[in-house]
Motif scaffolding. Structure first.
Motif, PDB file in Angstrom:
ATOM      1  N   ILE A   4      43.197  78.290  39.800  1.00  0.00           N
ATOM      2  CA  ILE A   4      42.896  79.546  39.110  1.00  0.00           C
ATOM      3  C   ILE A   4      43.265  79.470  37.625  1.00  0.00           C
ATOM      4  O   ILE A   4      43.300  80.481  36.929  1.00  0.00           O
ATOM      5  CB  ILE A   4      43.604  80.748  39.781  1.00  0.00           C
ATOM      6  N   GLY A   5      43.584  78.254  37.168  1.00  0.00           N
ATOM      7  CA  GLY A   5      43.824  78.064  35.735  1.00  0.00           C
ATOM      8  C   GLY A   5      45.251  78.260  35.288  1.00  0.00           C
ATOM      9  O   GLY A   5      45.522  78.309  34.087  1.00  0.00           O
ATOM     10  N   PHE A   6      46.191  78.375  36.221  1.00  0.00           N
ATOM     11  CA  PHE A   6      47.596  78.552  35.872  1.00  0.00           C
ATOM     12  C   PHE A   6      48.450  77.567  36.668  1.00  0.00           C
ATOM     13  O   PHE A   6      49.097  77.951  37.647  1.00  0.00           O
ATOM     14  CB  PHE A   6      48.060  79.990  36.140  1.00  0.00           C
ATOM     15  N   PRO A   7      48.466  76.294  36.270  1.00  0.00           N
ATOM     16  CA  PRO A   7      49.264  75.304  37.004  1.00  0.00           C
ATOM     17  C   PRO A   7      50.743  75.660  36.949  1.00  0.00           C
ATOM     18  O   PRO A   7      51.251  76.121  35.924  1.00  0.00           O
ATOM     19  CB  PRO A   7      48.986  74.001  36.255  1.00  0.00           C
ATOM     20  N   THR A   8      51.411  75.471  38.069  1.00  0.00           N
ATOM     21  CA  THR A   8      52.820  75.840  38.156  1.00  0.00           C
ATOM     22  C   THR A   8      53.652  74.665  38.635  1.00  0.00           C
ATOM     23  O   THR A   8      53.175  73.782  39.335  1.00  0.00           O
ATOM     24  CB  THR A   8      53.036  77.019  39.119  1.00  0.00           C
ATOM     25  N   ALA A   9      54.916  74.693  38.230  1.00  0.00           N
ATOM     26  CA  ALA A   9      55.905  73.744  38.741  1.00  0.00           C
ATOM     27  C   ALA A   9      56.629  74.425  39.890  1.00  0.00           C
ATOM     28  O   ALA A   9      57.187  75.514  39.729  1.00  0.00           O
ATOM     29  CB  ALA A   9      56.888  73.366  37.640  1.00  0.00           C
ATOM     30  N   ASN A  10      56.589  73.806  41.066  1.00  0.00           N
ATOM     31  CA  ASN A  10      57.279  74.334  42.240  1.00  0.00           C
ATOM     32  C   ASN A  10      58.701  73.792  42.275  1.00  0.00           C
ATOM     33  O   ASN A  10      58.901  72.579  42.349  1.00  0.00           O
ATOM     34  CB  ASN A  10      56.549  73.923  43.517  1.00  0.00           C
ATOM     35  N   LEU A  11      59.672  74.695  42.233  1.00  0.00           N
ATOM     36  CA  LEU A  11      61.069  74.270  42.219  1.00  0.00           C
ATOM     37  C   LEU A  11      61.649  74.270  43.630  1.00  0.00           C
ATOM     38  O   LEU A  11      61.562  75.272  44.352  1.00  0.00           O
ATOM     39  CB  LEU A  11      61.909  75.208  41.361  1.00  0.00           C
ATOM     40  N   ALA A  12      62.278  73.156  44.009  1.00  0.00           N
ATOM     41  CA  ALA A  12      63.031  73.087  45.259  1.00  0.00           C
ATOM     42  C   ALA A  12      64.493  73.367  44.939  1.00  0.00           C
ATOM     43  O   ALA A  12      65.127  72.623  44.189  1.00  0.00           O
ATOM     44  CB  ALA A  12      62.874  71.713  45.893  1.00  0.00           C
ATOM     45  N   LEU A  13      65.014  74.448  45.482  1.00  0.00           N
ATOM     46  CA  LEU A  13      66.391  74.859  45.202  1.00  0.00           C
ATOM     47  C   LEU A  13      67.288  74.544  46.396  1.00  0.00           C
ATOM     48  O   LEU A  13      66.812  74.409  47.526  1.00  0.00           O
ATOM     49  CB  LEU A  13      66.448  76.363  44.927  1.00  0.00           C
ATOM     50  N   HIS A  35      55.141  78.779  35.553  1.00  0.00           N
ATOM     51  CA  HIS A  35      54.030  78.394  34.678  1.00  0.00           C
ATOM     52  C   HIS A  35      54.555  78.301  33.255  1.00  0.00           C
ATOM     53  O   HIS A  35      55.065  79.283  32.707  1.00  0.00           O
ATOM     54  CB  HIS A  35      52.897  79.420  34.767  1.00  0.00           C
ATOM     55  N   LEU A  36      54.485  77.107  32.657  1.00  0.00           N
ATOM     56  CA  LEU A  36      54.960  76.893  31.298  1.00  0.00           C
ATOM     57  C   LEU A  36      53.855  77.249  30.307  1.00  0.00           C
ATOM     58  O   LEU A  36      52.716  76.794  30.449  1.00  0.00           O
ATOM     59  CB  LEU A  36      55.384  75.432  31.100  1.00  0.00           C
ATOM     60  N   SER A  74      51.609  71.286  28.507  1.00  0.00           N
ATOM     61  CA  SER A  74      50.963  70.569  29.611  1.00  0.00           C
ATOM     62  C   SER A  74      51.641  69.227  29.775  1.00  0.00           C
ATOM     63  O   SER A  74      52.163  68.648  28.805  1.00  0.00           O
ATOM     64  CB  SER A  74      49.465  70.373  29.338  1.00  0.00           C
ATOM     65  N   GLY A  75      51.655  68.716  30.978  1.00  0.00           N
ATOM     66  CA  GLY A  75      52.300  67.433  31.251  1.00  0.00           C
ATOM     67  C   GLY A  75      52.658  67.331  32.719  1.00  0.00           C
ATOM     68  O   GLY A  75      52.488  68.284  33.489  1.00  0.00           O
ATOM     69  N   ASP A  76      53.175  66.191  33.109  1.00  0.00           N
ATOM     70  CA  ASP A  76      53.534  65.926  34.497  1.00  0.00           C
ATOM     71  C   ASP A  76      55.028  66.184  34.695  1.00  0.00           C
ATOM     72  O   ASP A  76      55.863  65.552  34.042  1.00  0.00           O
ATOM     73  CB  ASP A  76      53.188  64.478  34.857  1.00  0.00           C
ATOM     74  N   LEU A  77      55.353  67.114  35.567  1.00  0.00           N
ATOM     75  CA  LEU A  77      56.753  67.457  35.807  1.00  0.00           C
ATOM     76  C   LEU A  77      57.259  67.007  37.181  1.00  0.00           C
ATOM     77  O   LEU A  77      58.443  67.189  37.490  1.00  0.00           O
ATOM     78  CB  LEU A  77      56.947  68.979  35.693  1.00  0.00           C
ATOM     79  N   TYR A  78      56.376  66.440  37.998  1.00  0.00           N
ATOM     80  CA  TYR A  78      56.781  66.097  39.368  1.00  0.00           C
ATOM     81  C   TYR A  78      57.994  65.163  39.369  1.00  0.00           C
ATOM     82  O   TYR A  78      58.047  64.166  38.652  1.00  0.00           O
ATOM     83  CB  TYR A  78      55.625  65.447  40.130  1.00  0.00           C
ATOM     84  N   GLY A  79      58.969  65.538  40.182  1.00  0.00           N
ATOM     85  CA  GLY A  79      60.173  64.728  40.322  1.00  0.00           C
ATOM     86  C   GLY A  79      61.235  64.997  39.286  1.00  0.00           C
ATOM     87  O   GLY A  79      62.346  64.465  39.385  1.00  0.00           O
ATOM     88  N   ARG A  80      60.923  65.827  38.287  1.00  0.00           N
ATOM     89  CA  ARG A  80      61.901  66.118  37.254  1.00  0.00           C
ATOM     90  C   ARG A  80      62.786  67.290  37.644  1.00  0.00           C
ATOM     91  O   ARG A  80      62.371  68.184  38.388  1.00  0.00           O
ATOM     92  CB  ARG A  80      61.201  66.435  35.924  1.00  0.00           C
ATOM     93  N   ASP A  81      64.009  67.287  37.143  1.00  0.00           N
ATOM     94  CA  ASP A  81      64.927  68.403  37.353  1.00  0.00           C
ATOM     95  C   ASP A  81      64.742  69.408  36.227  1.00  0.00           C
ATOM     96  O   ASP A  81      64.773  69.034  35.041  1.00  0.00           O
ATOM     97  CB  ASP A  81      66.378  67.915  37.378  1.00  0.00           C
TER      98      ASP A  81
END
Length: 313
Positions: free
Chosen positions: A208-217, A266-267, A271-278
């Motif tokens: 839908i045009g709003f990429p999000t970073a999913n946080l595992a807490l 949503h930042l 734009s960029g790859d955040l997977y695996g980052r804290d």
């Protein structure tokens, strides 16, 4: 920051603040000050500025339930380290520990195990079997062993009705549960934050045009009221230029038939790859409660408004 859970790992002698310190709020920081100052005034001395807590929390031990925490242990350790504490000592709370009288607790734990020379507690501190020991008892008994004890007044702040209210972890949880972020942050003395690793989600935001970073807490992390928040996102916690404005959703995403709670960020203008980052996300303002929209298009329009509201702030 040294996190110690075994008695033989404790660096002694110590200057200790005793308590749970969930949240490291402004009241806690007052209790910590004598310990931090003992090191700052005489850094050449060998006293280790330390915080001493119990694991599990005594309430968990007696109830069998799990507490939701404002600051899980890794987060607590980070905040304490920033303030100048060198070690977090986690004493095992079991039946033996619970049965110690106030006198026994001081002799066996404070004197022998921790080799404490300075102790700092809140004025309402309780300890020993059935919490029979009070702060004054600690001062009197520990004084017999030549230990200096600081009893600290409880911190108060003015609420919205200009009433003096004592800061507590419970009040902060209540404020967060209502979405009263500014009140919670005022009591904390800093923004409430969520810290976790970015994991792969359902990637619905991208569609839908709003990429999000999913946080595992951590599962024990206390979540604020479900809804949408204005946030600051730290890509690198040590560099201010890496703070990005963002919009965060906490909840079950009813518009797309979500069932389990998620934390999606949503930042803005990034734009960029955040997977695996804290990531560390600071909560600044509650924008609106979670709601179910009639269509994905209506959801997109609302998210656009949310993003604009954050950018305009």
């Amino acid at each position: 920051m040294l996190i110690v859970s075994s008695p033989d790992q404790i660096k002694t002698p110590t200057a200790i603040a005793l308590g749970n310190f969930d949240g490291i709020h402004q009241g806690h920081q007052i209790v910590l000050q004598p310990i931090i100052q003992s090191f700052q005034v005489q850094p050449q001395n060998d006293l280790q500025p330390s915080v001493v807590s119990f694991t599990p929390h005594p309430r968990e031990f007696f109830s069998g339930g799990k507490l939701q925490l404002l600051t899980p242990i890794p987060e607590k350790a980070e905040e304490l380290s920033i303030l100048g504490i060198k070690q977090l000592i986690l004493l095992a709370f079991d039946r033996k520990m619970a049965s110690l009288s106030p006198q026994e607790f001081i002799e066996e734990i404070i004197v022998k195990q921790l080799q404490a020379k300075i102790i700092s507690v809140g004025a309402d501190f309780r300890f020993g079997y059935q919490r029979k020991g009070m702060a004054e008892d600690l001062k009197n008994i520990a004084g017999n062993f030549g230990i200096t004890v600081h009893l600290n007044s409880l911190h108060k702040y003015e609420d919205r009705d200009r009433q003096a209210v004592r800061v507590s972890s419970s009040l902060i949880r209540q404020a967060l549960s209502k979405g009263e972020i500014k009140q919670a942050n005022k009591m904390l003395g800093r923004p409430y934050s969520l810290m976790g690793k970015v994991v792969t989600g359902q990637q619905l935001g991208r569609t839908i045009g709003f990429p999000t970073a999913n946080l595992a807490l951590p599962p024990e992390k206390f979540l604020p009221r479900y809804g949408v928040y204005a946030v600051d996102v730290f890509l690198n916690q040590n560099l201010e230029q890496n703070i990005i404005k963002g919009v965060m959703n906490v909840g079950c995403r009813p518009t797309v038939a979500g069932e389990t709670p998620t934390i999606e960020v949503h930042l803005l203008n990034w734009s960029g790859d955040l997977y695996g980052r804290d990531l560390k996300v600071n909560l600044l303002q509650f924008l609106r409660p979670e709601q179910k929209f009639d269509s994905v298009e209506a959801l997109k329009q609302q998210i656009t408004q949310d993003c604009q509201a954050v950018l305009n702030n």
